[in-house]
Design a protein around this motif. Structure first.
Motif, PDB file in Angstrom:
ATOM      1  N   PHE B  22       0.817  -1.213   0.000  1.00  0.00           N
ATOM      2  CA  PHE B  22       0.000   0.000   0.000  1.00  0.00           C
ATOM      3  C   PHE B  22       0.856   1.270   0.000  1.00  0.00           C
ATOM      4  O   PHE B  22       0.478   2.285  -0.579  1.00  0.00           O
ATOM      5  CB  PHE B  22      -0.969   0.003   1.187  1.00  0.00           C
ATOM      6  CG  PHE B  22      -1.973   1.107   1.091  1.00  0.00           C
ATOM      7  CD1 PHE B  22      -2.908   1.113   0.068  1.00  0.00           C
ATOM      8  CD2 PHE B  22      -1.961   2.164   1.985  1.00  0.00           C
ATOM      9  CE1 PHE B  22      -3.833   2.147  -0.048  1.00  0.00           C
ATOM     10  CE2 PHE B  22      -2.882   3.196   1.880  1.00  0.00           C
ATOM     11  CZ  PHE B  22      -3.818   3.189   0.853  1.00  0.00           C
ATOM     12  N   PHE B  39      -3.373  -1.322  -6.663  1.00  0.00           N
ATOM     13  CA  PHE B  39      -3.249  -2.340  -5.617  1.00  0.00           C
ATOM     14  C   PHE B  39      -3.617  -3.720  -6.174  1.00  0.00           C
ATOM     15  O   PHE B  39      -2.901  -4.698  -5.996  1.00  0.00           O
ATOM     16  CB  PHE B  39      -4.177  -1.972  -4.443  1.00  0.00           C
ATOM     17  CG  PHE B  39      -3.949  -2.787  -3.187  1.00  0.00           C
ATOM     18  CD1 PHE B  39      -2.953  -2.433  -2.291  1.00  0.00           C
ATOM     19  CD2 PHE B  39      -4.719  -3.900  -2.912  1.00  0.00           C
ATOM     20  CE1 PHE B  39      -2.733  -3.181  -1.134  1.00  0.00           C
ATOM     21  CE2 PHE B  39      -4.511  -4.652  -1.761  1.00  0.00           C
ATOM     22  CZ  PHE B  39      -3.523  -4.290  -0.865  1.00  0.00           C
ATOM     23  N   GLN B  40      -4.729  -3.755  -6.899  1.00  0.00           N
ATOM     24  CA  GLN B  40      -5.165  -5.041  -7.476  1.00  0.00           C
ATOM     25  C   GLN B  40      -4.194  -5.521  -8.550  1.00  0.00           C
ATOM     26  O   GLN B  40      -3.929  -6.713  -8.672  1.00  0.00           O
ATOM     27  CB  GLN B  40      -6.558  -4.896  -8.078  1.00  0.00           C
ATOM     28  CG  GLN B  40      -7.626  -4.746  -7.008  1.00  0.00           C
ATOM     29  CD  GLN B  40      -9.014  -4.908  -7.585  1.00  0.00           C
ATOM     30  OE1 GLN B  40      -9.308  -5.911  -8.227  1.00  0.00           O
ATOM     31  NE2 GLN B  40      -9.868  -3.941  -7.357  1.00  0.00           N
ATOM     32  N   LEU B  43      -1.353  -7.096  -6.841  1.00  0.00           N
ATOM     33  CA  LEU B  43      -1.728  -8.406  -6.301  1.00  0.00           C
ATOM     34  C   LEU B  43      -1.773  -9.461  -7.413  1.00  0.00           C
ATOM     35  O   LEU B  43      -1.321 -10.599  -7.222  1.00  0.00           O
ATOM     36  CB  LEU B  43      -3.102  -8.335  -5.613  1.00  0.00           C
ATOM     37  CG  LEU B  43      -3.170  -7.535  -4.306  1.00  0.00           C
ATOM     38  CD1 LEU B  43      -4.546  -7.701  -3.660  1.00  0.00           C
ATOM     39  CD2 LEU B  43      -2.097  -7.943  -3.327  1.00  0.00           C
ATOM     40  N   ILE B  44      -2.304  -9.079  -8.558  1.00  0.00           N
ATOM     41  CA  ILE B  44      -2.370 -10.022  -9.693  1.00  0.00           C
ATOM     42  C   ILE B  44      -0.952 -10.430 -10.097  1.00  0.00           C
ATOM     43  O   ILE B  44      -0.673 -11.614 -10.315  1.00  0.00           O
ATOM     44  CB  ILE B  44      -3.120  -9.389 -10.898  1.00  0.00           C
ATOM     45  CG1 ILE B  44      -4.597  -9.233 -10.564  1.00  0.00           C
ATOM     46  CG2 ILE B  44      -2.954 -10.247 -12.160  1.00  0.00           C
ATOM     47  CD1 ILE B  44      -5.396  -8.427 -11.588  1.00  0.00           C
ATOM     48  N   LEU B  88     -10.501  -1.807  -1.773  1.00  0.00           N
ATOM     49  CA  LEU B  88      -9.864  -1.009  -0.729  1.00  0.00           C
ATOM     50  C   LEU B  88     -10.836  -0.014  -0.122  1.00  0.00           C
ATOM     51  O   LEU B  88     -11.607   0.612  -0.832  1.00  0.00           O
ATOM     52  CB  LEU B  88      -8.678  -0.213  -1.306  1.00  0.00           C
ATOM     53  CG  LEU B  88      -7.426  -0.970  -1.723  1.00  0.00           C
ATOM     54  CD1 LEU B  88      -6.400   0.009  -2.271  1.00  0.00           C
ATOM     55  CD2 LEU B  88      -6.844  -1.722  -0.553  1.00  0.00           C
TER      56      LEU B  88
END
Lengths: 208, 173
Positions: B22, B39-40, B43-44, B88
């Motif tokens: 973050f 953020f996503q 993560l991916i 989020l």
């Protein structure tokens, strides 16, 4: 405040966010997002190649049944486009940026990818527009020649006007496609390239 | 790698390193929507890269590398956004000074630091982020791929710029 104090402050910062879904649902979403995007890219490429191949089969069939040799030129131009796209896709697949690389290498690979996209769009005339464009012009010219040979110029004026109009339409259509591609290069890809080059230069500055 | 193992590692890393991710996200994306998107995206990329993790590098270095690579090459992508739903819930997004009136002084300082980091060049901001999180020159060099000497030179320059941007807050230079 000194930088040491700032460091301590920074490292003790609370997470000022919460995840609105739990890790199981998030995991499912991450997997779904990844699959959806991979599938979107695959089907986009597949669709273009598939259309070119269907056109190739269609023009080959028309060429065989109607015994019109210029139709084979149209078929060949479609095959060329499909072949070019597949080959390019396979070659470029090996040069995808890897997020696990060190930062400079990842930027270099991204830069390579952007440069390749710029090359593709700048040369769209040669690999995408001109082959079918020339084939269409030859095909139309041949049809006009057949009409004039059979009925004479005065009887074929309507046909000749139609063919001329069609060729002008195709010219402007292709010109529009070409301009759109060059606009994408100017507005999106070149700024992106400059941005990546700047990052790379900044990172490398002093290492030479 | 088995899918169950991959999922287990992902959940563990998400739990251990979400704050780290973050921080990177907040340094490179301003609006809540963009922060959620980046953020996503990170993560991916982390999830996809787990299978390649051999343990040669430290987990932190690995996560930083993926996060920074993704952030630096990330662009808003409307096509990708349609697959995503927001995950989020960000409680304090610094938009204007007035928004932060009720925040503690510490949070105010951090918000100012994030603002200043965003004003640095992307390469400088990546070095500053790693430095602020306490990574050694060796580790920074390992993440970014430049020599240790260059890390020192670049960090020094970045710190000077940061001091100018945060006038009155930092008095090191």
């Amino acid at each position: 405040m000194t930088f040491d104090e700032l460091q301590k402050n920074w490292q003790s910062q609370p997470g000022n966010f919460t995840l609105t879904i739990d890790s199981d649902i998030l995991l499912k979403q991450v997997e779904r997002n990844r699959r959806s995007f991979v599938s979107l890219i695959f089907w986009r490429d597949f669709r273009e190649v598939a259309i070119a191949m269907i056109m190739f089969l269609f023009f080959s069939y028309v060429g065989l049944t109607e015994k019109l040799w210029p139709t084979f030129l149209l078929a060949l131009s479609c095959l060329w486009i499909a072949g070019f796209m597949v080959t390019d896709h396979l070659i470029q697949k090996r040069r995808q940026p890897q997020v696990t690389e060190i930062l400079t290498d990842c930027i270099k690979t991204s830069l390579y990818k952007v440069n390749h996209q710029i090359w593709l769009l700048k040369n769209v005339l040669w690999w995408y527009l001109l082959p079918p464009g020339i084939s269409i012009a030859i095909w139309m010219g041949y049809i006009a020649f057949l009409e004039v040979s059979r009925d004479g110029i005065s009887e074929s004026i309507g046909w000749l006007l139609f063919i001329s109009g069609y060729l002008i339409f195709v010219f402007f259509l292709y010109w529009g496609i070409y301009c759109l591609n060059q606009r994408a290069v100017r507005k999106e890809l070149l700024p992106r390239k400059q941005e990546l080059e700047q990052i790379l230069r900044n990172l490398k500055n002093g290492d030479a | 790698m088995q899918i169950e193992k991959q999922q287990k590692i992902f959940k563990q890393w998400l739990n251990d390193y979400r704050k780290l991710i973050f921080k990177v996200v907040k340094a490179y994306a301003v609006s809540p929507q963009d922060q959620d998107d980046l953020f996503q995206e990170i993560l991916i990329q982390i999830y996809s890269a787990i299978a390649n993790f051999r343990g040669d590098a430290k987990e932190t270095t690995w996560i930083y590398r993926i996060s920074l690579n993704t952030a630096l090459t990330w662009r808003r992508n409307e096509k990708r956004k349609k697959f995503k739903t927001n995950i989020l819930d960000i409680q304090d997004v610094p938009t204007t000074r007035n928004d932060n009136n009720d925040l503690s002084q510490n949070e105010q300082i951090l918000n100012d630091v994030y603002d200043a980091i965003r004003k640095l060049s992307k390469s400088d901001s990546s070095i500053v982020l790693l430095y602020l999180d306490g990574l050694s020159y060796d580790q920074i060099s390992e993440v970014i791929g430049i020599s240790k000497t260059n890390v020192g030179v670049r960090l020094n320059r970045a710190k000077k710029k940061l001091t100018q941007l945060l006038k009155g807050l930092i008095d090191d230079f």
